[in-house]
Design a protein around this motif. Structure first.
Motif, PDB file in Angstrom:
ATOM      1  N   GLU A  19       0.924  -1.264  -0.081  1.00 53.21           N
ATOM      2  CA  GLU A  19      -0.065  -0.011  -0.152  1.00 53.21           C
ATOM      3  C   GLU A  19       0.727   1.362  -0.079  1.00 53.21           C
ATOM      4  N   GLY A  20       0.573   2.413  -0.435  1.00 50.23           N
ATOM      5  CA  GLY A  20       1.068   3.513  -0.452  1.00 50.23           C
ATOM      6  C   GLY A  20       0.574   4.775  -1.480  1.00 50.23           C
ATOM      7  N   PHE A  21       1.084   5.934  -1.468  1.00 50.63           N
ATOM      8  CA  PHE A  21       0.596   6.932  -2.237  1.00 50.63           C
ATOM      9  C   PHE A  21       1.959   7.773  -2.419  1.00 50.63           C
ATOM     10  N   SER A  22       1.740   8.499  -3.591  1.00 55.70           N
ATOM     11  CA  SER A  22       2.693   9.669  -3.752  1.00 55.70           C
ATOM     12  C   SER A  22       1.897  11.128  -3.995  1.00 55.70           C
ATOM     13  N   PRO A  23       2.570  12.252  -3.899  1.00 54.79           N
ATOM     14  CA  PRO A  23       1.938  13.482  -3.781  1.00 54.79           C
ATOM     15  C   PRO A  23       1.050  13.573  -4.684  1.00 54.79           C
ATOM     16  N   GLY A  25      -1.424  11.782  -5.509  1.00 55.62           N
ATOM     17  CA  GLY A  25      -2.160  10.333  -6.160  1.00 55.62           C
ATOM     18  C   GLY A  25      -2.976   9.768  -5.122  1.00 55.62           C
ATOM     19  N   PRO A  26      -3.819   8.821  -5.442  1.00 53.06           N
ATOM     20  CA  PRO A  26      -4.823   8.255  -4.743  1.00 53.06           C
ATOM     21  C   PRO A  26      -3.687   7.223  -3.980  1.00 53.06           C
ATOM     22  N   VAL A  27      -4.310   6.542  -2.848  1.00 55.98           N
ATOM     23  CA  VAL A  27      -3.634   5.485  -2.108  1.00 55.98           C
ATOM     24  C   VAL A  27      -3.970   4.227  -2.865  1.00 55.98           C
ATOM     25  N   VAL A  28      -2.851   3.539  -3.348  1.00 59.54           N
ATOM     26  CA  VAL A  28      -2.892   2.251  -4.059  1.00 59.54           C
ATOM     27  C   VAL A  28      -2.604   1.126  -3.154  1.00 59.54           C
ATOM     28  N   HIS A  29      -3.680   0.013  -3.060  1.00 59.15           N
ATOM     29  CA  HIS A  29      -3.384  -1.294  -2.364  1.00 59.15           C
ATOM     30  C   HIS A  29      -3.946  -2.124  -3.003  1.00 59.15           C
ATOM     31  N   PHE A  33      -1.261 -10.435  -4.986  1.00 56.18           N
ATOM     32  CA  PHE A  33       0.111  -9.820  -5.678  1.00 56.18           C
ATOM     33  C   PHE A  33       0.283 -10.379  -6.959  1.00 56.18           C
ATOM     34  N   GLY A  34       0.624  -9.552  -7.803  1.00 50.94           N
ATOM     35  CA  GLY A  34       0.951 -10.101  -9.436  1.00 50.94           C
ATOM     36  C   GLY A  34       2.363  -9.102  -9.912  1.00 50.94           C
ATOM     37  N   LEU A  35       3.046  -9.751 -10.800  1.00 52.66           N
ATOM     38  CA  LEU A  35       4.086  -8.901 -11.413  1.00 52.66           C
ATOM     39  C   LEU A  35       3.676  -7.865 -12.213  1.00 52.66           C
ATOM     40  N   ARG A  36       2.303  -7.959 -12.428  1.00 57.89           N
ATOM     41  CA  ARG A  36       1.832  -6.862 -13.522  1.00 57.89           C
ATOM     42  C   ARG A  36       1.065  -5.690 -12.569  1.00 57.89           C
ATOM     43  N   ASP A  37       1.054  -5.854 -11.261  1.00 59.95           N
ATOM     44  CA  ASP A  37       0.218  -4.898 -10.528  1.00 59.95           C
ATOM     45  C   ASP A  37       1.331  -3.664 -10.701  1.00 59.95           C
ATOM     46  N   ARG A  38       0.776  -2.383 -10.516  1.00 61.01           N
ATOM     47  CA  ARG A  38       1.672  -1.488 -10.356  1.00 61.01           C
ATOM     48  C   ARG A  38       1.405  -0.868  -8.993  1.00 61.01           C
ATOM     49  N   LEU A  39       1.901  -1.686  -8.033  1.00 62.97           N
ATOM     50  CA  LEU A  39       2.136  -1.446  -6.587  1.00 62.97           C
ATOM     51  C   LEU A  39       3.284  -0.467  -6.340  1.00 62.97           C
ATOM     52  N   PRO A  40       3.258   0.244  -5.287  1.00 62.33           N
ATOM     53  CA  PRO A  40       4.437   1.125  -5.051  1.00 62.33           C
ATOM     54  C   PRO A  40       5.664   0.139  -4.700  1.00 62.33           C
ATOM     55  N   LEU A  41       6.816   0.858  -5.306  1.00 61.32           N
ATOM     56  CA  LEU A  41       8.263   0.167  -5.051  1.00 61.32           C
ATOM     57  C   LEU A  41       9.064   1.094  -4.321  1.00 61.32           C
ATOM     58  N   CYS A  42      10.114   0.740  -3.684  1.00 58.81           N
ATOM     59  CA  CYS A  42      11.138   1.352  -2.944  1.00 58.81           C
ATOM     60  C   CYS A  42      12.313   0.876  -3.385  1.00 58.81           C
ATOM     61  N   VAL A  43      12.993   1.484  -4.177  1.00 63.11           N
ATOM     62  CA  VAL A  43      14.599   0.913  -4.376  1.00 63.11           C
ATOM     63  C   VAL A  43      15.467   1.500  -3.740  1.00 63.11           C
ATOM     64  N   VAL A  65       9.054   8.040 -12.213  1.00 62.17           N
ATOM     65  CA  VAL A  65       9.794   8.085 -10.767  1.00 62.17           C
ATOM     66  C   VAL A  65       9.203   9.189  -9.915  1.00 62.17           C
ATOM     67  N   ASP A  66       8.502   8.860  -8.661  1.00 63.52           N
ATOM     68  CA  ASP A  66       7.778  10.160  -7.950  1.00 63.52           C
ATOM     69  C   ASP A  66       8.851  10.873  -7.092  1.00 63.52           C
ATOM     70  N   SER A  67       9.813  10.224  -6.534  1.00 66.46           N
ATOM     71  CA  SER A  67      10.758  10.815  -5.864  1.00 66.46           C
ATOM     72  C   SER A  67      11.923  10.097  -5.766  1.00 66.46           C
ATOM     73  N   ILE A  68      13.098  11.066  -5.362  1.00 71.36           N
ATOM     74  CA  ILE A  68      14.314  10.252  -5.247  1.00 71.36           C
ATOM     75  C   ILE A  68      14.902  11.008  -4.016  1.00 71.36           C
ATOM     76  N   VAL A  69      15.358  10.274  -3.017  1.00 71.27           N
ATOM     77  CA  VAL A  69      15.848  10.840  -1.717  1.00 71.27           C
ATOM     78  C   VAL A  69      17.283  10.246  -1.382  1.00 71.27           C
ATOM     79  N   LEU A  70      18.058  11.123  -1.365  1.00 74.15           N
ATOM     80  CA  LEU A  70      19.560  10.784  -0.822  1.00 74.15           C
ATOM     81  C   LEU A  70      19.677  10.867   0.397  1.00 74.15           C
TER      82      LEU A  70
END
Length: 88
Positions: A19-23, A25-29, A33-43, A65-70
């Protein structure tokens, strides 16, 4: 992951969220699970700043890419807890 490995980065991890959301954007959950789902990722990429900058510069500009945090991190050795400073 393949590109990070090819570029010789010290480490990389993908965290697949349920589950997650970006600025703006809607909450996605999803509960299934499936590989084709566009669920939030954190790399998470781990290396020194020049290597991370090179990696970011190599990304396809069409990637979504929604955001990059260094952030500076400190690696502790499991034996004595002494911070390593060679990859700051």
């Amino acid at each position: 992951m393949r590109r990070a490995k090819e570029q010789g980065l010290a480490g990389a991890h993908v965290l697949h969220a349920i589950e997650g959301f970006s600025p703006g954007g809607p909450v996605v959950h999803h509960r299934t699970f499936g590989l084709r789902d566009r669920l939030p990722l954190c790399v998470v990429i781990v290396d020194d700043r020049p290597a991370v900058d090179r990696f970011l510069g190599s990304l396809d500009p069409r990637m979504q890419v929604d955001s990059i945090v260094l952030d500076r991190v400190y690696q502790l050795t499991p034996h004595d807890g002494t911070p390593r400073t060679d990859k700051e």
